[in-house]
Design a protein around this motif. Structure first.
Motif, PDB file in Angstrom:
ATOM      1  N   THR A 244      14.295   4.280   0.070  1.00 46.60           N
ATOM      2  CA  THR A 244      14.954   4.826   1.267  1.00 46.60           C
ATOM      3  C   THR A 244      14.818   6.355   1.302  1.00 46.60           C
ATOM      4  N   HIS A 245      15.133   6.989   0.161  1.00 47.22           N
ATOM      5  CA  HIS A 245      15.129   8.456   0.103  1.00 47.22           C
ATOM      6  C   HIS A 245      13.716   9.022   0.056  1.00 47.22           C
ATOM      7  N   GLY A 246      12.737   8.207  -0.351  1.00 48.45           N
ATOM      8  CA  GLY A 246      11.339   8.647  -0.339  1.00 48.45           C
ATOM      9  C   GLY A 246      10.809   8.685   1.092  1.00 48.45           C
ATOM     10  N   VAL A 247      10.942   7.587   1.824  1.00 51.60           N
ATOM     11  CA  VAL A 247      10.457   7.567   3.219  1.00 51.60           C
ATOM     12  C   VAL A 247      11.279   8.512   4.085  1.00 51.60           C
ATOM     13  N   GLY A 248      12.590   8.631   3.761  1.00 47.04           N
ATOM     14  CA  GLY A 248      13.478   9.501   4.539  1.00 47.04           C
ATOM     15  C   GLY A 248      13.110  10.971   4.407  1.00 47.04           C
ATOM     16  N   ASP A 249      12.356  11.291   3.359  1.00 48.95           N
ATOM     17  CA  ASP A 249      11.916  12.672   3.136  1.00 48.95           C
ATOM     18  C   ASP A 249      10.980  13.150   4.253  1.00 48.95           C
ATOM     19  N   ASN A 250      10.217  12.229   4.819  1.00 47.49           N
ATOM     20  CA  ASN A 250       9.323  12.557   5.935  1.00 47.49           C
ATOM     21  C   ASN A 250       8.903  11.247   6.603  1.00 47.49           C
ATOM     22  N   LEU A 251       9.695  10.816   7.570  1.00 45.28           N
ATOM     23  CA  LEU A 251       9.464   9.502   8.182  1.00 45.28           C
ATOM     24  C   LEU A 251       8.123   9.410   8.899  1.00 45.28           C
ATOM     25  N   ASP A 252       7.716  10.500   9.541  1.00 49.05           N
ATOM     26  CA  ASP A 252       6.442  10.441  10.270  1.00 49.05           C
ATOM     27  C   ASP A 252       5.278  10.204   9.311  1.00 49.05           C
ATOM     28  N   TYR A 253       5.332  10.870   8.165  1.00 43.61           N
ATOM     29  CA  TYR A 253       4.310  10.616   7.138  1.00 43.61           C
ATOM     30  C   TYR A 253       4.377   9.163   6.675  1.00 43.61           C
ATOM     31  N   ALA A 254       5.598   8.679   6.419  1.00 44.91           N
ATOM     32  CA  ALA A 254       5.741   7.290   5.955  1.00 44.91           C
ATOM     33  C   ALA A 254       5.130   6.316   6.958  1.00 44.91           C
ATOM     34  N   PHE A 255       5.365   6.553   8.255  1.00 48.23           N
ATOM     35  CA  PHE A 255       4.783   5.662   9.271  1.00 48.23           C
ATOM     36  C   PHE A 255       3.258   5.712   9.226  1.00 48.23           C
ATOM     37  N   ARG A 256       2.715   6.914   9.081  1.00 52.17           N
ATOM     38  CA  ARG A 256       1.241   7.024   9.047  1.00 52.17           C
ATOM     39  C   ARG A 256       0.673   6.306   7.822  1.00 52.17           C
ATOM     40  N   LEU A 257       1.364   6.475   6.693  1.00 46.72           N
ATOM     41  CA  LEU A 257       0.880   5.840   5.460  1.00 46.72           C
ATOM     42  C   LEU A 257       0.920   4.316   5.607  1.00 46.72           C
ATOM     43  N   ILE A 258       2.057   3.815   6.076  1.00 45.59           N
ATOM     44  CA  ILE A 258       2.227   2.361   6.218  1.00 45.59           C
ATOM     45  C   ILE A 258       1.193   1.812   7.204  1.00 45.59           C
ATOM     46  N   ASP A 259       1.017   2.517   8.309  1.00 52.55           N
ATOM     47  CA  ASP A 259       0.065   2.074   9.320  1.00 52.55           C
ATOM     48  C   ASP A 259      -1.364   2.059   8.787  1.00 52.55           C
ATOM     49  N   THR A 260      -1.701   3.087   8.011  1.00 52.98           N
ATOM     50  CA  THR A 260      -3.042   3.169   7.427  1.00 52.98           C
ATOM     51  C   THR A 260      -3.321   1.967   6.537  1.00 52.98           C
ATOM     52  N   VAL A 261      -2.340   1.607   5.717  1.00 54.71           N
ATOM     53  CA  VAL A 261      -2.529   0.460   4.818  1.00 54.71           C
ATOM     54  C   VAL A 261      -2.644  -0.839   5.619  1.00 54.71           C
ATOM     55  N   ILE A 262      -1.758  -0.999   6.604  1.00 58.27           N
ATOM     56  CA  ILE A 262      -1.795  -2.242   7.393  1.00 58.27           C
ATOM     57  C   ILE A 262      -3.144  -2.378   8.109  1.00 58.27           C
ATOM     58  N   GLU A 263      -3.592  -1.304   8.733  1.00 53.61           N
ATOM     59  CA  GLU A 263      -4.878  -1.374   9.441  1.00 53.61           C
ATOM     60  C   GLU A 263      -6.029  -1.638   8.485  1.00 53.61           C
ATOM     61  N   HIS A 264      -5.979  -1.003   7.323  1.00 63.18           N
ATOM     62  CA  HIS A 264      -7.044  -1.174   6.324  1.00 63.18           C
ATOM     63  C   HIS A 264      -7.110  -2.628   5.845  1.00 63.18           C
ATOM     64  N   VAL A 265      -5.945  -3.192   5.538  1.00 70.55           N
ATOM     65  CA  VAL A 265      -5.893  -4.581   5.053  1.00 70.55           C
ATOM     66  C   VAL A 265      -6.417  -5.540   6.123  1.00 70.55           C
ATOM     67  N   ARG A 266      -5.985  -5.326   7.366  1.00 70.53           N
ATOM     68  CA  ARG A 266      -6.374  -6.260   8.430  1.00 70.53           C
ATOM     69  C   ARG A 266      -7.827  -6.060   8.851  1.00 70.53           C
ATOM     70  N   ALA A 267      -8.251  -4.799   8.983  1.00 68.10           N
ATOM     71  CA  ALA A 267      -9.633  -4.542   9.440  1.00 68.10           C
ATOM     72  C   ALA A 267     -10.654  -5.055   8.431  1.00 68.10           C
ATOM     73  N   ASN A 268     -10.305  -4.990   7.154  1.00 67.69           N
ATOM     74  CA  ASN A 268     -11.242  -5.431   6.117  1.00 67.69           C
ATOM     75  C   ASN A 268     -10.991  -6.871   5.671  1.00 67.69           C
ATOM     76  N   ARG A 269     -10.102  -7.540   6.383  1.00 65.32           N
ATOM     77  CA  ARG A 269      -9.768  -8.942   6.074  1.00 65.32           C
ATOM     78  C   ARG A 269      -9.423  -9.142   4.604  1.00 65.32           C
ATOM     79  N   LEU A 270      -8.614  -8.212   4.075  1.00 63.51           N
ATOM     80  CA  LEU A 270      -8.211  -8.324   2.669  1.00 63.51           C
ATOM     81  C   LEU A 270      -7.090  -9.339   2.506  1.00 63.51           C
ATOM     82  N   GLY A 271      -6.339  -9.592   3.577  1.00 63.72           N
ATOM     83  CA  GLY A 271      -5.215 -10.522   3.521  1.00 63.72           C
ATOM     84  C   GLY A 271      -4.232 -10.185   4.606  1.00 63.72           C
TER      85      GLY A 271
END
Ligand SMILES: [Zn+2]
Length: 299
Positions: A244-271
């Motif tokens: 909670t306190h890690g993502v709360g440190d910079n929520l916009d960064y957390a969203f970008r990081l999470i989105d990057t991973v989700i797109e990477h996993v889906r675009a590369n059909r990793l799971g």
């Protein structure tokens, strides 16, 4: 082989309004991407009942399909279920001195009846407040002991998750190396593995949103993609960590990081993405088990 990726968030239930808001916003963001969070909840934070604000936020999250699992009982220090463990000791080297200074006070905690009683108190709070029995336990600060595993077995919790495959997510801290490059441990399996008392350990891949990580954004985005690709070659379950306190440190960064991973996993059909509760219930966690863990705990 397709991999189930699981976003987990620690320390839900603890902290004030900012932390509740951080949790809410990250959960809403995941929902917007068709994914759900596994929230590791502290049921009696600092020895006090959870605030009404936390209770209602967690009940709402649960109704939206997010998953509630158990993160200790009070989490009032970093030694609740065992002596300090890596990589918490990388984040705070002072844990080792503190443990040594308090050794005589802390060691008597680590008995099966005592730890079982703490877990049972947490289970009772979960039952009363959320109407669920947790399937997974995560000891605060990764501090674990052999009696903890016996206590988990006795109360019927078959999964635990705190050992790390990579601790690179803390290398940006001022007292660490500063090198943000893939580095995985080899002393534990990179898959779910059977460990003490037949409890299955679900190793944590890494954490990319610890406080200050946003200052190294490009490197952490690249690392997260690299880790996500490699784990797909090795395991059918990948546990990603946030706080909670890690993502709360910079929520916009957390969203970008999470989105990057989700797109990477889906675009590369990793799971795809799931919660630990879902994967426990449908048997995927058990099916992903490969091998046994090493006997490395002294206590
Ligand atoms: Zn914690």
């Amino acid at each position: 082989m397709a991999t189930w990726y699981v976003w987990t968030m620690d320390d839900a239930g603890a902290g004030g309004r900012d932390m509740v808001e951080a949790m809410r916003r990250v959960c809403a963001f995941l929902q917007s991407r068709g994914a759900r969070m596994t929230l590791f909840v502290v049921p009696k934070p600092g020895g006090q009942p959870m605030s009404e604000e936390w209770l209602s936020a967690l009940q709402e999250a649960q109704e939206a399909g997010h998953d509630l699992q158990l993160h200790g009982l009070t989490h009032e220090d970093c030694f609740e279920f065992g002596p300090p463990n890596w990589p918490a000791t990388d984040i705070s080297p002072s844990f080792i001195e503190e443990f040594e200074r308090r050794r005589e006070e802390l060691m008597p905690r680590y008995t099966v009846p005592n730890l079982r009683q703490r877990i049972e108190e947490g289970l009772a709070i979960f039952h009363e407040r959320f109407g669920v029995k947790p399937a997974v336990f995560r000891a605060p600060c990764g501090a674990i002991s052999k009696p903890m595993f016996e206590a988990l077995r006795q109360v019927g919790i078959r999964y635990h998750s705190c050992m790390y495959i990579s601790g690179v997510g803390y290398e940006h801290l001022p007292h660490r190396s500063g090198v943000i490059a893939q580095k995985w441990v080899n002393d534990i399996p990179h898959t779910p593995f059977r460990w003490y008392n037949d409890v299955v350990e679900l190793p944590v891949l890494n954490e990319y949103t610890w406080r200050g990580a946003w200052q190294r954004e490009q490197e952490f985005l690249a690392l997260a993609k690299e880790d996500a690709s490699r784990i797909a070659q090795e395991s059918e379950v990948a546990v990603l960590l946030t706080h909670t306190h890690g993502v709360g440190d910079n929520l916009d960064y957390a969203f970008r990081l999470i989105d990057t991973v989700i797109e990477h996993v889906r675009a590369n059909r990793l799971g795809d993405f799931a919660t630990l509760g879902e994967l426990a219930a449908n048997g995927e966690l058990e099916r992903a088990v490969r091998g046994e863990g090493p006997d490395i705990l002294e206590v």
